[in-house]
Design an enzyme around this catalytic site. Structure first.
Site, PDB file in Angstrom:
ATOM      1  N   ALA A  92     -18.936 -77.661  61.602  1.00 53.33           N
ATOM      2  CA  ALA A  92     -19.911 -78.118  62.507  1.00 53.33           C
ATOM      3  C   ALA A  92     -20.868 -77.071  62.935  1.00 53.33           C
ATOM      4  CB  ALA A  92     -19.208 -78.942  63.773  1.00 53.33           C
ATOM      5  N   SER A 129     -20.328 -82.539  52.795  1.00 50.01           N
ATOM      6  CA  SER A 129     -21.108 -81.488  52.768  1.00 50.01           C
ATOM      7  C   SER A 129     -20.576 -80.259  53.398  1.00 50.01           C
ATOM      8  CB  SER A 129     -22.306 -81.797  53.403  1.00 50.01           C
ATOM      9  OG  SER A 129     -22.125 -82.314  54.708  1.00 50.01           O
ATOM     10  N   CYS A 187     -22.560 -76.158  59.073  1.00 51.76           N
ATOM     11  CA  CYS A 187     -23.146 -77.269  58.465  1.00 51.76           C
ATOM     12  C   CYS A 187     -24.101 -78.273  59.205  1.00 51.76           C
ATOM     13  CB  CYS A 187     -22.159 -78.032  57.442  1.00 51.76           C
ATOM     14  SG  CYS A 187     -22.767 -79.346  56.481  1.00 51.76           S
ATOM     15  N   LYS A 212     -14.803 -92.198  59.863  1.00 57.20           N
ATOM     16  CA  LYS A 212     -14.712 -92.057  58.659  1.00 57.20           C
ATOM     17  C   LYS A 212     -13.055 -92.125  58.107  1.00 57.20           C
ATOM     18  CE  LYS A 212     -18.955 -89.667  58.849  1.00 57.20           C
ATOM     19  NZ  LYS A 212     -19.499 -88.272  58.902  1.00 57.20           N
ATOM     20  N   THR A 262     -21.075 -85.337  55.813  1.00 58.56           N
ATOM     21  CA  THR A 262     -19.796 -85.993  56.037  1.00 58.56           C
ATOM     22  C   THR A 262     -18.700 -84.566  55.648  1.00 58.56           C
ATOM     23  OG1 THR A 262     -20.035 -88.085  55.445  1.00 58.56           O
ATOM     24  CG2 THR A 262     -17.836 -87.457  55.378  1.00 58.56           C
ATOM     25  N   GLY A 317      -9.479 -91.036  54.119  1.00 58.79           N
ATOM     26  CA  GLY A 317     -10.787 -90.677  54.724  1.00 58.79           C
ATOM     27  C   GLY A 317     -11.957 -90.656  53.487  1.00 58.79           C
ATOM     28  N   THR A 339     -22.709 -81.836  59.445  1.00 59.55           N
ATOM     29  CA  THR A 339     -21.399 -82.165  60.055  1.00 59.55           C
ATOM     30  C   THR A 339     -21.591 -82.033  61.432  1.00 59.55           C
ATOM     31  OG1 THR A 339     -20.451 -81.149  58.175  1.00 59.55           O
ATOM     32  CG2 THR A 339     -19.202 -81.187  60.106  1.00 59.55           C
TER      33      THR A 339
END
Length: 180
Positions: free
Chosen positions: A164, A132, A167, A38, A6, A50, A170
């Site tokens: 994104a 994360s 990670c 989320k 997340t 969130g 993500t």
């Protein structure tokens, strides 16, 4: 507390607050879902929230937080007070204490991080992130904040795109909400 799978970020700028999250749900090393939502609007759309962590735990915490906000008899929305009350309950209640999640809550004036360890953090900058990929998104957001032409929503979206890319927990299926 650290959660894999997340990234959620909250930004405040120019009278607007944006909260964005990626859509990836990971179980171990497997992506189970790529388009999870989320983020929630609470209290008739006046608060954004969130989460990072277990979905059922997060839903419970959203409900408890909203109860704390609505508990004021004078009808004033005070997310700082509600966050502290939730953090106290979360830390001391036998059932809530076992919930594994972190939350970001924001209204037009405040951004807060709430954790199960009793933390309620108001960021020094108008940026905070969890999950994360949170540190990647946070770093990108701080850099984007220097560009005065970018809105809160632009910064949140671009920062999650950066997270994104670096990670593995993500993705770039971003859900973004904004309030003013």
């Amino acid at each position: 507390m650290s959660f894999k799978g997340t990234t959620v970020i909250a930004i405040r700028r120019g009278g607007k607050t944006a909260v964005a999250a990626d859509g990836q749900v990971t179980f171990g090393y497997t992506v189970l879902k790529s388009n999870a939502v989320k983020i929630r609007k609470l209290v008739n759309g006046r608060i954004l929230a969130g989460f990072a962590g277990s979905t059922s735990d997060a839903i419970t915490l959203f409900e408890k937080f909203e109860e704390k906000v609505k508990a004021r008899e004078d009808g004033i929305i005070d997310i700082k007070r509600a966050a502290v009350e939730l953090a106290k309950d979360w830390r001391s209640d036998k059932i809530l204490h076992k919930l594994e999640a972190m939350m970001l809550v924001a209204d037009s004036e405040n951004i807060l991080l709430i954790s199960g360890t009793g933390d309620v953090v108001e960021p020094e900058e108008d940026v905070i992130s969890i999950g994360s990929g949170g540190n990647y998104a946070y770093s990108a957001a701080l850099a984007y904040m220097e560009n005065k032409k970018l809105s809160a929503a632009d910064i949140a979206f671009k920062s999650l795109k950066v997270a994104a890319k670096v990670c593995i927990y993500t993705n770039s299926n971003i859900v973004l909400e904004e309030i003013s």
